[in-house]
Design an enzyme around this catalytic site. Sequence first.
Site, PDB file in Angstrom:
ATOM      1  N   SER A  75       0.823  -1.202   0.000  1.00 19.46           N
ATOM      2  CA  SER A  75       0.000   0.000   0.000  1.00 19.46           C
ATOM      3  C   SER A  75       0.862   1.257   0.000  1.00 19.46           C
ATOM      4  O   SER A  75       1.599   1.508  -0.934  1.00 19.46           O
ATOM      5  CB  SER A  75      -0.964  -0.022   1.190  1.00 19.46           C
ATOM      6  OG  SER A  75      -1.883   1.037   1.117  1.00 19.46           O
ATOM      7  N   ASP A 117      -2.441   6.302  -4.117  1.00 18.71           N
ATOM      8  CA  ASP A 117      -1.290   5.610  -3.533  1.00 18.71           C
ATOM      9  C   ASP A 117      -0.822   4.495  -4.478  1.00 18.71           C
ATOM     10  O   ASP A 117      -1.449   4.231  -5.507  1.00 18.71           O
ATOM     11  CB  ASP A 117      -1.618   5.097  -2.133  1.00 18.71           C
ATOM     12  CG  ASP A 117      -2.657   4.001  -2.101  1.00 18.71           C
ATOM     13  OD1 ASP A 117      -3.386   3.832  -3.092  1.00 18.71           O
ATOM     14  OD2 ASP A 117      -2.749   3.319  -1.058  1.00 18.71           O
ATOM     15  N   ASP A 171      -0.886   1.248  -4.775  1.00 14.00           N
ATOM     16  CA  ASP A 171      -1.787   0.188  -5.262  1.00 14.00           C
ATOM     17  C   ASP A 171      -3.161   0.736  -5.617  1.00 14.00           C
ATOM     18  O   ASP A 171      -4.094  -0.021  -5.884  1.00 14.00           O
ATOM     19  CB  ASP A 171      -1.903  -0.957  -4.257  1.00 14.00           C
ATOM     20  CG  ASP A 171      -2.569  -0.568  -2.959  1.00 14.00           C
ATOM     21  OD1 ASP A 171      -2.327   0.557  -2.478  1.00 14.00           O
ATOM     22  OD2 ASP A 171      -3.326  -1.387  -2.398  1.00 14.00           O
ATOM     23  N   ASP A 173      -5.719   2.155  -4.170  1.00 18.83           N
ATOM     24  CA  ASP A 173      -6.985   1.919  -3.463  1.00 18.83           C
ATOM     25  C   ASP A 173      -7.346   3.106  -2.579  1.00 18.83           C
ATOM     26  O   ASP A 173      -8.425   3.125  -1.988  1.00 18.83           O
ATOM     27  CB  ASP A 173      -6.949   0.614  -2.653  1.00 18.83           C
ATOM     28  CG  ASP A 173      -5.906   0.597  -1.551  1.00 18.83           C
ATOM     29  OD1 ASP A 173      -5.091   1.541  -1.447  1.00 18.83           O
ATOM     30  OD2 ASP A 173      -5.887  -0.392  -0.780  1.00 18.83           O
TER      31      ASP A 173
END
Length: 572
Positions: free
Chosen positions: A143, A300, A302, A304
């Site tokens: 993340s 960010d 990834d 999400d």
Amino acid sequence: MTEKELYQLWCEKAVDDPDLQTELKAIEGDDEAIQDRFYRDLEFGTGGLRGVIGAGAFRLNVYTIRRATQGLADYVNEAYSDPAVAISYDSRIKSDVFAKEAAAVLAANGIKAYIYTELMPTPCLSWAVRELKCQAGIMVTASHNPAKYNGYKVYGDDGCQITLDAANAVIGKINAVDMFGGAKTVSFEEGLASGKIEYIGQEVIDKYLDKVSEQGIHTDLVADSGLKVVYTPLNGTGNKPVRAILKKIGIKEVTVVPEQELPDGNFPTCPFPNPEIREALQKGLELCETVKPDLLLATDPDCDRVGIAVPDPDGNYVLFSGNEVGALLLKYICQERTALGTMPEKPVAVKTIVTTDICQKIADEFGVELRNVLTGFKFIGEQIGFLEQDNEADRYIFGFEESYGYLAGSYVRDKDAVVASMLICEMAAFYRTKGISLLKAREELYKQYGNYLHSQESFQCEGASGMERMKQIMSDLRTNGPKEIGGLKVVSVADYVASEQTDTATGEKTILTLPKSDVLAFNLEQGASVIIRPSGTEPKIKAYYTTIGDTRADAEAQEAKLKADFKAVLGF
């Protein structure tokens, strides 16, 4: 085995990745460095693994990935017949390597592995699990952590991160796998040739983007709104899908931050690629000085989570918190779907217990049932699943958490910065056509519902001693918690491990129905609160502060008192 014995074992056995041998040789004779890598195994938590990339049992590497995947394979093969698993990965160092290692282990265990041809966001993993009717999913990501970290998140057949029970079952399987030789594997190329590994086609991605665009409310207004956007994917996975969805809804002027456009797991311009913090948005903010957009978007690595900044009357760019963006989106969705007559019967919105309570006032105004769940977006996804079981998934209109994660629609079961970016831009475009800026919309929100102020503070607890310190802090707070914080009396304490809330004046206890979790909430006078919990993914303990004031200045003054007092209570 002792740490030194484990070190010697790894020197002998960890030969598949030359980088590991280089690192092991570099720490020879360094007792502290050896202990840090071998004093414990990297723990598979409620959602998977997350740790520093490197050599050792307490690091993320091809061996810890293989071991975890073998445990998952054993669990999936036992629970399902002819199972399949979807895999995605982000831009982090070795993410592609780890993803392919996972696919190879699954293939060796007779499990069909679907993997994207290139890095893709976390929500695309959730989508692939559901669209391809897989029994599990793996997302290789850490993340928003710094570059030295990577991770491995596991999803269930519903596209949601695995449940606590499933996680415990997988952990049991993993613990039975020997680090070296315990995992079955074939080469990735062999898996492709045999058909046990298959690339996910473009049609799956296109269908995902179609589902995202279906969540729009006023997309017809966007093209002619004149909205200008600066966007940064922070060297992550958002670059292609976010730009594709903004183009799809008609935004013509999107300027991408050049230094952060392409995938780069070193994150050279932002050591902490976290859209919650100003440092990560700095390059975008600098570009805003030239481009003068209506909105800065930052996703960010990834993709999400998403953060934003908007211009004030003086031309300076103001960052919005996750609570503020979430509350504005909830209000926008409720207000406009009601006006258009598209609001479902008995609508449901979901938030976490550490997310702003201003949502309750918004929900009450529009007749929306607001459900509170534990921290972690999988609990929001779980609520969508409950509705789906009753054939009522359409009742779900929106869910979010204060840490910049949002989801409209039930097509995936994790937070989705692609749909959030689309809705934020649509909302900004809609208000722009009404002559209202997002800054003005925020002012109106607080004017109508009250000046809710929220902030979060993290306290680092690194290493072996850090874990013990976190446990001790939580234990001390349970046995000898504060009677007041920042001059405000504690009126009740909610303990989510004991599943009870205690009225401090009467001692009366109320049962809490949420799953057990290591969380304490100190509810104070004047609607204020302090909530504390150890992070489930990082070596730190987190405190969440809420204050409500007649003015923002009042709320800020009270917040400062809470922070100073509670920091002293914790001993930091």
